[in-house]
Design a protein around this motif. Structure first.
Motif, mmCIF file in Angstrom:
data_model
loop_
_atom_site.group_PDB
_atom_site.id
_atom_site.type_symbol
_atom_site.label_atom_id
_atom_site.label_comp_id
_atom_site.label_asym_id
_atom_site.label_seq_id
_atom_site.Cartn_x
_atom_site.Cartn_y
_atom_site.Cartn_z
ATOM 1 N N LEU A 129 0.859 -1.182 0.000
ATOM 2 C CA LEU A 129 0.000 0.000 0.000
ATOM 3 C C LEU A 129 0.888 1.222 0.000
ATOM 4 O O LEU A 129 1.694 1.413 0.915
ATOM 5 C CB LEU A 129 -0.924 -0.019 1.224
ATOM 6 C CG LEU A 129 -1.853 1.185 1.397
ATOM 7 C CD1 LEU A 129 -2.784 1.328 0.206
ATOM 8 C CD2 LEU A 129 -2.652 1.066 2.690
ATOM 9 N N ARG A 148 2.083 -5.738 2.387
ATOM 10 C CA ARG A 148 1.122 -6.769 2.789
ATOM 11 C C ARG A 148 1.703 -8.164 2.564
ATOM 12 O O ARG A 148 1.110 -9.171 2.934
ATOM 13 C CB ARG A 148 -0.169 -6.611 2.000
ATOM 14 C CG ARG A 148 -0.832 -5.257 2.206
ATOM 15 C CD ARG A 148 -2.278 -5.316 1.743
ATOM 16 N NE ARG A 148 -2.889 -4.018 1.572
ATOM 17 C CZ ARG A 148 -3.349 -3.268 2.561
ATOM 18 N NH1 ARG A 148 -3.223 -3.673 3.795
ATOM 19 N NH2 ARG A 148 -3.919 -2.107 2.314
ATOM 20 N N ARG A 150 3.150 0.373 3.268
ATOM 21 C CA ARG A 150 2.843 -0.758 4.152
ATOM 22 C C ARG A 150 2.811 -2.007 3.292
ATOM 23 O O ARG A 150 1.961 -2.145 2.395
ATOM 24 C CB ARG A 150 1.500 -0.543 4.866
ATOM 25 C CG ARG A 150 1.077 -1.748 5.704
ATOM 26 C CD ARG A 150 -0.014 -1.373 6.669
ATOM 27 N NE ARG A 150 0.502 -0.584 7.775
ATOM 28 C CZ ARG A 150 -0.235 -0.113 8.781
ATOM 29 N NH1 ARG A 150 -1.523 -0.343 8.800
ATOM 30 N NH2 ARG A 150 0.302 0.599 9.752
ATOM 31 N N SER A 157 1.028 5.352 -0.030
ATOM 32 C CA SER A 157 0.141 6.444 0.326
ATOM 33 C C SER A 157 0.910 7.763 0.381
ATOM 34 O O SER A 157 1.842 7.886 1.180
ATOM 35 C CB SER A 157 -0.496 6.147 1.690
ATOM 36 O OG SER A 157 -1.302 7.203 2.110
#
Lengths: 257, 130
Positions: B64, B85, B83, B66
């Motif tokens: 992710l 995963r 992040r 962002s």
């Protein structure tokens, strides 16, 4: 289009900040997952996501500052309206009750003092503290020609053991503070034992003591209620105002005259 | 002859292009699953951010990013959070693409106009740390 965004949520003065997976709704409103809002702010929601404007409406005294360049949501709660802010204050009270005065010295080193009054009495204190974990202090009163000593140890942050006396041990105490619970046991030379205990669940705290004292306290933003049963009286107190939190350890006091 | 012509074209493009006006950290460190890095611009630019599986494989892993895209004004800095995963890999590459703002079209067209838009792309290494 809904966009996932990693946001650092910081409640100033309470708890540790955390990075959560928030989202931008189609109207560019920032929405936080309900589970994270409950864990960080103590606010419950009935929907999977809670928008920042909705939090602002529910808590008008709280400032929610969204900083998109730093991906940070900074929350300032000066009046303690959020449940997490109130819990932080109560936790600080419990921690403060769990340490003796000696343990406030967190820097290692010797300490001391000299006191005198206009009646000719004086006192000399000398002690040593080690990183706030261990402290010993000796006192001598030249006029009374006697001395006293005190020692305190905090092997772990939640436990504090202290003792004091003159020629021998005259009193000892153990304080334990862990999360929502607090316990204090004391002993003095005539052999008197005392036990105080406190448990907190949400806004309600219950305190009981072998000194025949019982206190129930409900702390809410703007209004707090406390009922107590002491050795001779029953007392009720209502407190209101922006910072109306009551200490759950003490019985409300009314002077007799 | 062909090589000289190629060098000449590249040289002209380099003269015509604006100096690189963006800054990206050369290594992005992920501590466990999370990491942060900064992107700076000196001129207004549209910035997109992504992660590649490796230098040879532009498929994005399950990470992710962002924000994945943002428009920055001159002098602005944007914090980018990642992040992972899936387990982090040192083979991943962090990719930032800068597209400058479009220059306005001329109001009076008297002749043919050729516009060269230089899109700058930075590849940073990803380092996995506990």
């Amino acid at each position: 289009m809904i966009l996932q965004v990693l946001v650092l949520v910081r409640l100033v003065g309470a708890g540790e900040p955390a990075v959560i997976e928030a989202r931008y709704a189609a109207d560019s409103v920032l929405e936080l997952p309900a589970a994270a809002v409950r864990d960080l702010l103590g606010v419950t929601a009935t929907t999977p996501y809670v928008s920042v404007p909705e939090l602002e409406r529910r808590y008008p005294d709280v400032t929610f500052e969204w900083r998109p360049r730093e991906l940070e949501l900074r929350i300032t709660d000066p009046r303690g309206a959020l449940p997490a802010s109130q819990a932080a204050v109560l936790a600080a009270q419990r921690r403060a009750q769990s340490v003796s005065a000696l343990a406030w010295r967190t820097i290692s080193g010797a300490f001391g003092g000299v006191t005198a009054d206009d009646s000719g009495r004086s006192a000399i204190d000398l002690g040593y503290t080690w990183r706030g974990r261990l402290a010993v202090q000796g006192s001598y009163y030249p006029t009374a020609r006697r001395g006293a000593w005190a020692a305190s140890a905090a092997p772990i942050p939640t436990v504090n053991v202290s003792a004091s006396g003159g020629r021998g041990v005259e009193s000892a105490a153990v304080r334990v503070s862990a999360g929502p619970a607090f316990a204090f046991a004391s002993w003095d030379a005539p052999g008197r034992l005392g036990l105080d205990a406190l448990a907190t669940l949400g806004a309600v705290s219950v305190f009981a003591s072998t000194r025949r004292t019982y206190v129930v306290t409900i702390n809410r933003a703007g209004l707090s209620v406390q009922g107590a049963q002491g050795p001779t009286n029953k007392t009720l107190r209502l407190s209101f105002g922006p910072q109306s939190l009551l200490s759950p350890f003490s019985v409300p006091f009314i002077p007799s005259r | 002859m062909t090589r000289s012509l190629g060098f000449a074209v590249v040289g002209l493009l380099a003269l015509a292009a604006r100096p690189c006006a963006a800054q990206v950290e050369p290594v992005v460190t992920l501590h466990g699953a999370d990491g942060t890095t900064l992107v700076r611009v000196r001129q207004r630019a549209y910035v997109t951010v992504t992660v590649w599986t490796s230098l040879e494989d532009s498929t994005p892993p399950s990470v992710l990013v962002s924000p994945p895209a943002v428009e920055l004004m001159p002098g602005e800095t944007q914090l980018v959070r990642l992040r992972a995963r899936t387990p982090c890999s040192d083979a991943w590459r962090f990719l930032v693409t800068f597209r400058p703002e479009d220059t306005p079209a001329p109001t009076v067209v008297a002749t043919v106009v050729t516009r060269v838009t230089l899109v700058t792309r930075f590849l940073s290494k990803v380092r996995c740390a506990p």
